[in-house]
Design an enzyme around this catalytic site. Structure first.
Site, PDB file in Angstrom:
ATOM      1  N   ASP A   1      38.047   9.796 -58.459  1.00  0.00           N
ATOM      2  CA  ASP A   1      39.480   9.837 -58.789  1.00  0.00           C
ATOM      3  C   ASP A   1      39.761  10.471 -60.155  1.00  0.00           C
ATOM      4  OD1 ASP A   1      38.452   7.926 -60.467  1.00  0.00           O
ATOM      5  OD2 ASP A   1      39.783   6.304 -59.827  1.00  0.00           O
TER       6      ASP A   1
ATOM      7  N   CYS B   1      35.703   8.923 -62.744  1.00  0.00           N
ATOM      8  CA  CYS B   1      34.379   8.473 -62.323  1.00  0.00           C
ATOM      9  C   CYS B   1      33.360   8.437 -63.468  1.00  0.00           C
ATOM     10  CB  CYS B   1      33.863   9.312 -61.165  1.00  0.00           C
ATOM     11  SG  CYS B   1      33.862  11.090 -61.485  1.00  0.00           S
TER      12      CYS B   1
ATOM     13  N   ILE C   1      38.166   5.456 -77.122  1.00  0.00           N
ATOM     14  CA  ILE C   1      36.993   5.507 -77.997  1.00  0.00           C
ATOM     15  C   ILE C   1      36.461   6.947 -78.085  1.00  0.00           C
ATOM     16  CG2 ILE C   1      34.564   4.831 -78.219  1.00  0.00           C
ATOM     17  CD1 ILE C   1      35.331   2.087 -77.148  1.00  0.00           C
TER      18      ILE C   1
ATOM     19  N   HIS D   1      31.832  15.198 -59.950  1.00  0.00           N
ATOM     20  CA  HIS D   1      31.741  13.747 -59.727  1.00  0.00           C
ATOM     21  C   HIS D   1      30.473  13.147 -60.334  1.00  0.00           C
ATOM     22  CE1 HIS D   1      32.487   9.927 -57.881  1.00  0.00           C
ATOM     23  NE2 HIS D   1      31.292   9.934 -57.321  1.00  0.00           N
TER      24      HIS D   1
END
Length: 270
Positions: free
Chosen positions: A87, A90, A176, A263
């Site tokens: 999405d 990942c 972060i 991905h």
């Protein structure tokens, strides 16, 4: 004398209007199809899946000798795979889950201290307190689960499949990474394309949800949290193996990820 103010032909006007309307309808159809595909993915794929034998990957590449060879190479180094939802989040979701899972076996308190102090570091960089605190609190709530005796792998899987908790972890890890990029802006500026500043890149490509990640995200996040990451790249390159890249290069990997074009999933070494 002819009239210079010539009225447009009605048929031509109607045709032009019809073409515009058809284009709008086509755009709406494409948008709806995209939404349907996203919903199908959401309904059928867990945010973080269960462990699977690494050789399940071979089923995806029947008849593809290049990829089948790389699956066999992975099987010589890794026992299991854990899939994450494709999405756009990942990498951050895989990183977050694999990191917290590793803390069952490694030093928890040192990481907890880094995570706790990360909020102050981001505040010093100019992040808004009212936005940051909520995400940090939820992130620490998930981190602190690791220290509880009753918490196990199943608990972590359940938490990461609760979209509220899971997305809070993803958002905070994105912040972060953004903070690390901005802190070392002079260094990271060399890797940013498109005549953008580091600040602009962070606002456009790092902080928003569903934005895919690249080397620069991995380097920034692993540096900020002092965590070694090994990414195995599975593509159509000439090599017969899934090439490994370590981030940073001088740190032993604590997290292992598999990258296939667009991905990331989680890997478990033998």
């Amino acid at each position: 004398m002819a009239d210079d103010n010539i009225e447009p032909d009605q048929a031509s006007f109607d045709k032009g209007y019809s073409e515009d309307a058809n284009q709008v309808n086509q755009d709406d159809l494409i948008l709806q199809q995209s939404k349907n595909i996203e919903k199908e993915i959401s309904d059928s794929i867990m945010l973080v899946g269960d462990k699977e034998d690494i050789m399940v990957l071979e089923q995806q590449y029947i008849g593809d000798e290049v990829y089948k060879g790389k699956v066999k190479d992975l099987a010589r180094k890794y026992s299991n795979l854990r899939r994450t939802r494709p999405d756009g989040n990942c990498f951050f979701r895989s990183f977050g889950f694999a990191l917290l899972e590793s803390l069952y076996h490694l030093e928890f308190n040192s990481f907890r201290l880094i995570a706790e102090k990360s909020k102050d570091k981001l505040l010093e960089l100019g992040f808004q307190k009212f936005t940051l605190e909520d995400f940090h609190d939820q992130f620490m709530e998930v981190v602190n689960l690791i220290s509880k005796p009753e918490t196990n792998e199943d608990t972590l899987v359940e938490v990461f499949n609760n979209k509220d908790y899971s997305d809070y972890v993803v958002v905070y890890l994105r912040l972060i990474a953004s903070g690390q990029l901005q802190q070392d802006a002079d260094f990271y500026q060399n890797f940013i394309e498109g005549n953008r500043t580091v600040f602009e890149f962070c606002r456009q490509e790092v902080e928003p949800m569903f934005k895919e990640s690249d080397h620069i995200h991995i380097i920034a996040l692993s540096t900020a949290l002092d965590v070694g990451v090994r990414v195995r790249y599975m593509d159509r390159g000439d090599s017969t193996e899934a090439i490994a890249h370590d981030f940073p290069e001088d740190k032993p990997p604590q997290i292992h990820l598999l990258y296939r074009p667009g991905h990331y999933d989680i890997l478990y070494p033998l």
